[in-house]
Scaffold this motif. Structure first.
Motif, PDB file in Angstrom:
ATOM      1  N   HIS A 159     -37.765  65.448 -49.829  1.00 31.49           N
ATOM      2  CA  HIS A 159     -37.845  66.445 -50.859  1.00 31.49           C
ATOM      3  C   HIS A 159     -36.814  66.300 -51.848  1.00 31.49           C
ATOM      4  CE1 HIS A 159     -41.243  67.880 -47.950  1.00 31.49           C
ATOM      5  NE2 HIS A 159     -40.185  67.801 -47.039  1.00 31.49           N
ATOM      6  N   ASN A 160     -37.138  66.515 -52.987  1.00 34.75           N
ATOM      7  CA  ASN A 160     -36.462  66.756 -54.186  1.00 34.75           C
ATOM      8  C   ASN A 160     -37.188  68.274 -54.468  1.00 34.75           C
ATOM      9  OD1 ASN A 160     -35.177  64.040 -54.442  1.00 34.75           O
ATOM     10  ND2 ASN A 160     -37.278  63.478 -55.341  1.00 34.75           N
ATOM     11  N   MET A 199     -31.257  69.369 -40.263  1.00 41.63           N
ATOM     12  CA  MET A 199     -31.733  67.965 -39.983  1.00 41.63           C
ATOM     13  C   MET A 199     -31.759  67.362 -38.674  1.00 41.63           C
ATOM     14  SD  MET A 199     -31.853  67.127 -43.238  1.00 41.63           S
ATOM     15  CE  MET A 199     -32.046  65.419 -43.123  1.00 41.63           C
ATOM     16  N   ASP A 200     -32.318  66.099 -38.329  1.00 41.82           N
ATOM     17  CA  ASP A 200     -32.674  65.792 -36.800  1.00 41.82           C
ATOM     18  C   ASP A 200     -31.106  65.273 -36.256  1.00 41.82           C
ATOM     19  OD1 ASP A 200     -35.277  65.905 -36.952  1.00 41.82           O
ATOM     20  OD2 ASP A 200     -35.593  63.818 -37.401  1.00 41.82           O
ATOM     21  N   ASP A 201     -30.108  64.982 -37.233  1.00 40.07           N
ATOM     22  CA  ASP A 201     -28.621  64.829 -36.776  1.00 40.07           C
ATOM     23  C   ASP A 201     -28.021  66.281 -36.391  1.00 40.07           C
ATOM     24  OD1 ASP A 201     -27.918  66.054 -39.098  1.00 40.07           O
ATOM     25  OD2 ASP A 201     -27.118  63.985 -39.776  1.00 40.07           O
ATOM     26  N   GLY A 202     -28.560  67.446 -36.567  1.00 44.43           N
ATOM     27  CA  GLY A 202     -27.846  68.762 -36.126  1.00 44.43           C
ATOM     28  C   GLY A 202     -27.210  69.355 -37.518  1.00 44.43           C
ATOM     29  N   CYS A 227     -33.505  66.457 -49.654  1.00 44.55           N
ATOM     30  CA  CYS A 227     -33.445  66.258 -48.382  1.00 44.55           C
ATOM     31  C   CYS A 227     -34.251  65.175 -47.609  1.00 44.55           C
ATOM     32  CB  CYS A 227     -34.438  67.733 -47.717  1.00 44.55           C
ATOM     33  SG  CYS A 227     -34.440  67.822 -46.149  1.00 44.55           S
ATOM     34  N   SER A 228     -33.609  64.245 -46.939  1.00 43.62           N
ATOM     35  CA  SER A 228     -34.131  63.188 -46.435  1.00 43.62           C
ATOM     36  C   SER A 228     -35.268  63.690 -45.295  1.00 43.62           C
ATOM     37  CB  SER A 228     -33.066  62.265 -45.738  1.00 43.62           C
ATOM     38  OG  SER A 228     -32.239  61.994 -46.971  1.00 43.62           O
TER      39      SER A 228
END
Length: 128
Positions: A59-60, A72-75, A88-89
């Motif tokens: 997302h931009n 994010m999935d990484d926390g 946002c990746s």
């Protein structure tokens, strides 16, 4: 090439629980206006149709109203609000914060054509 579209006359509107997406499709760019009502959460309202545990779109975005929390999935996580621009990746969950709808303008390559559409084999209900 020169192409002009008007967001107030979208090519497509997609409704999903607690919100909707209106998009215009241009060559190489989709522009979407997403409205996430209070109570909206990606993992509850979109994931069943997407068939993934987290959002897999890049997302931009620009938030024009309300607040959105992104994890994010990484926390790692953050909150964005009116006037914030963000990138946002893939690999995240997000939800509306507070009692005001969150409106996001999203500029993406092809995101708006597939976002919140039921994927083949997804176990959840159909998103319309």
């Amino acid at each position: 090439m020169l192409e002009v579209r008007t967001p107030s006359k979208p090519d497509e509107q997609r409704n999903f629980p607690h919100g909707h997406l209106e998009s215009v499709h241009l060559s190489g760019l989709d522009f979407a206006t997403a409205t996430f009502e209070p109570g909206w959460r990606w993992s509850q309202d979109i994931a069943p149709a997407a068939g993934t545990e987290s959002c897999q779109f890049h997302h931009n975005g620009v938030v024009t109203q309300g607040r959105l929390h992104i994890r994010m999935d990484d926390g790692s996580e953050t909150e964005v609000g009116a006037g914030d621009v963000f990138v946002c990746s893939p690999g995240h969950d997000a939800w509306t914060v507070g009692d005001e709808p969150c409106v996001v303008y999203d500029f993406a390559g092809q995101m708006a054509k597939d976002y919140a559409k039921e994927k083949e084999g997804a176990s959840g209900g159909r998103v319309r």
